[in-house]
Write an enzyme that holds these catalytic residues in place. Structure first.
Site, PDB file in Angstrom:
ATOM      1  N   PHE A  57     -17.345  -2.157   5.241  1.00 19.92           N
ATOM      2  CA  PHE A  57     -16.568  -1.450   4.187  1.00 19.92           C
ATOM      3  C   PHE A  57     -16.893  -0.132   3.849  1.00 19.92           C
ATOM      4  O   PHE A  57     -16.579   0.526   2.774  1.00 19.92           O
ATOM      5  CB  PHE A  57     -16.624  -2.541   2.802  1.00 19.92           C
ATOM      6  CG  PHE A  57     -18.010  -2.820   2.348  1.00 19.92           C
ATOM      7  CD1 PHE A  57     -18.663  -1.876   1.542  1.00 19.92           C
ATOM      8  CD2 PHE A  57     -18.298  -4.180   2.757  1.00 19.92           C
ATOM      9  CE1 PHE A  57     -19.884  -2.275   0.921  1.00 19.92           C
ATOM     10  CE2 PHE A  57     -19.617  -4.388   2.215  1.00 19.92           C
ATOM     11  CZ  PHE A  57     -20.397  -3.546   1.418  1.00 19.92           C
ATOM     12  N   HIS A 115     -20.184  -0.123 -11.591  1.00 16.88           N
ATOM     13  CA  HIS A 115     -21.337  -0.471 -10.886  1.00 16.88           C
ATOM     14  C   HIS A 115     -22.373  -0.845 -11.659  1.00 16.88           C
ATOM     15  O   HIS A 115     -22.412  -0.072 -12.676  1.00 16.88           O
ATOM     16  CB  HIS A 115     -21.779   0.618  -9.952  1.00 16.88           C
ATOM     17  CG  HIS A 115     -23.065   0.556  -9.144  1.00 16.88           C
ATOM     18  ND1 HIS A 115     -23.103  -0.011  -7.927  1.00 16.88           N
ATOM     19  CD2 HIS A 115     -24.183   1.041  -9.369  1.00 16.88           C
ATOM     20  CE1 HIS A 115     -24.668   0.152  -7.734  1.00 16.88           C
ATOM     21  NE2 HIS A 115     -25.146   0.891  -8.573  1.00 16.88           N
TER      22      HIS A 115
HETATM   23  P1  CMP Z   1     -21.218  -2.057  -6.140  1.00 13.85           P
HETATM   24  O1  CMP Z   1     -21.900  -2.811  -7.182  1.00 13.85           O
HETATM   25  O2  CMP Z   1     -20.825  -0.620  -6.517  1.00 13.85           O
HETATM   26  O3  CMP Z   1     -21.844  -2.109  -4.754  1.00 13.85           O
HETATM   27  C1  CMP Z   1     -21.598  -1.986  -3.362  1.00 13.85           C
HETATM   28  C2  CMP Z   1     -19.894  -1.764  -3.638  1.00 13.85           C
HETATM   29  O4  CMP Z   1     -19.230  -2.061  -2.179  1.00 13.85           O
HETATM   30  C3  CMP Z   1     -19.655  -3.033  -4.533  1.00 13.85           C
HETATM   31  O5  CMP Z   1     -19.736  -2.883  -5.883  1.00 13.85           O
HETATM   32  C4  CMP Z   1     -18.149  -3.267  -3.999  1.00 13.85           C
HETATM   33  O6  CMP Z   1     -17.181  -2.639  -4.749  1.00 13.85           O
HETATM   34  C5  CMP Z   1     -17.963  -2.657  -2.616  1.00 13.85           C
HETATM   35  N1  CMP Z   1     -17.327  -3.306  -1.697  1.00 13.85           N
HETATM   36  C6  CMP Z   1     -16.358  -2.938  -0.907  1.00 13.85           C
HETATM   37  N2  CMP Z   1     -16.015  -3.925  -0.056  1.00 13.85           N
HETATM   38  C7  CMP Z   1     -16.999  -4.920  -0.378  1.00 13.85           C
HETATM   39  C8  CMP Z   1     -16.948  -6.174   0.536  1.00 13.85           C
HETATM   40  N3  CMP Z   1     -16.428  -6.597   1.343  1.00 13.85           N
HETATM   41  N4  CMP Z   1     -18.163  -6.839   0.142  1.00 13.85           N
HETATM   42  C9  CMP Z   1     -18.982  -6.487  -0.929  1.00 13.85           C
HETATM   43  N5  CMP Z   1     -18.782  -5.360  -1.275  1.00 13.85           N
HETATM   44  C10 CMP Z   1     -17.677  -4.556  -1.278  1.00 13.85           C
END
Ligand code: CMP
Length: 139
Positions: A57, A115
């Site tokens: 991703f 986040h």
């Molecule tokens: P965040 O806490 O910003 O840290 C990493 C980010 O990856 C997470 O929030 C999600 O928004 C993003 N993300 C997108 N796709 C996935 C996925 N399949 N699994 C986990 N995180 C994902």
């Protein structure tokens, strides 16, 4: 007092949720001690999320994070890292508990509105990524 980094992501800024999210933060007695609205470059987004660079991703995540302005904030409080992660809720809003930010406002695992740093070590790295010392108010 400990510090953590919070990001209000493009989906939430686009839907005018900055105030509502910050009310949820302040209602938990978490203080906002640094704050700015910015638009990331692709290079910034790739660097910030480099820990995920091998995940499927990663490119979509970086493109989403540059799709509009974000609000980066430094939050302060006792046990703020854990407390803010509890308030955010599970990464996938579908799995988040009631009264969490992601349950209330998240759209999908990508457009999950916020986040928060996951450890003290990463909080320091992430705060240093966005803020200089003079931009953080020390209560
Ligand atoms: P965040 O806490 O910003 O840290 C990493 C980010 O990856 C997470 O929030 C999600 O928004 C993003 N993300 C997108 N796709 C996935 C996925 N399949 N699994 C986990 N995180 C994902």
């Amino acid at each position: 007092m400990k510090l953590t980094l919070s990001i209000i992501k493009p989906d939430a800024v686009k839907r005018d949720l900055i105030g509502k999210i910050n009310t949820m933060i302040e209602d938990k007695s978490i203080k906002i001690v640094g704050q700015k609205m910015i638009k990331l470059s692709l290079e910034d987004a790739q660097m910030f999320y480099s820990v995920h660079k091998d995940r499927a991703f990663y490119q979509d995540l970086c493109n989403y994070m540059i799709s509009g302005p974000i609000v980066v904030q430094v939050l302060s409080g006792k046990d703020v890292i854990v407390k803010y992660r509890e308030l955010m809720g599970a990464t996938n809003p579908a799995n988040a508990e009631d009264n969490t930010i992601r349950k209330s406002y998240g759209v999908s695992v990508e457009e999950n509105s916020v986040h928060g740093s996951d450890s003290e070590e990463n909080a320091k790295i992430e705060i240093d990524f966005f803020f200089s010392k003079r931009e953080i108010y020390n209560f």
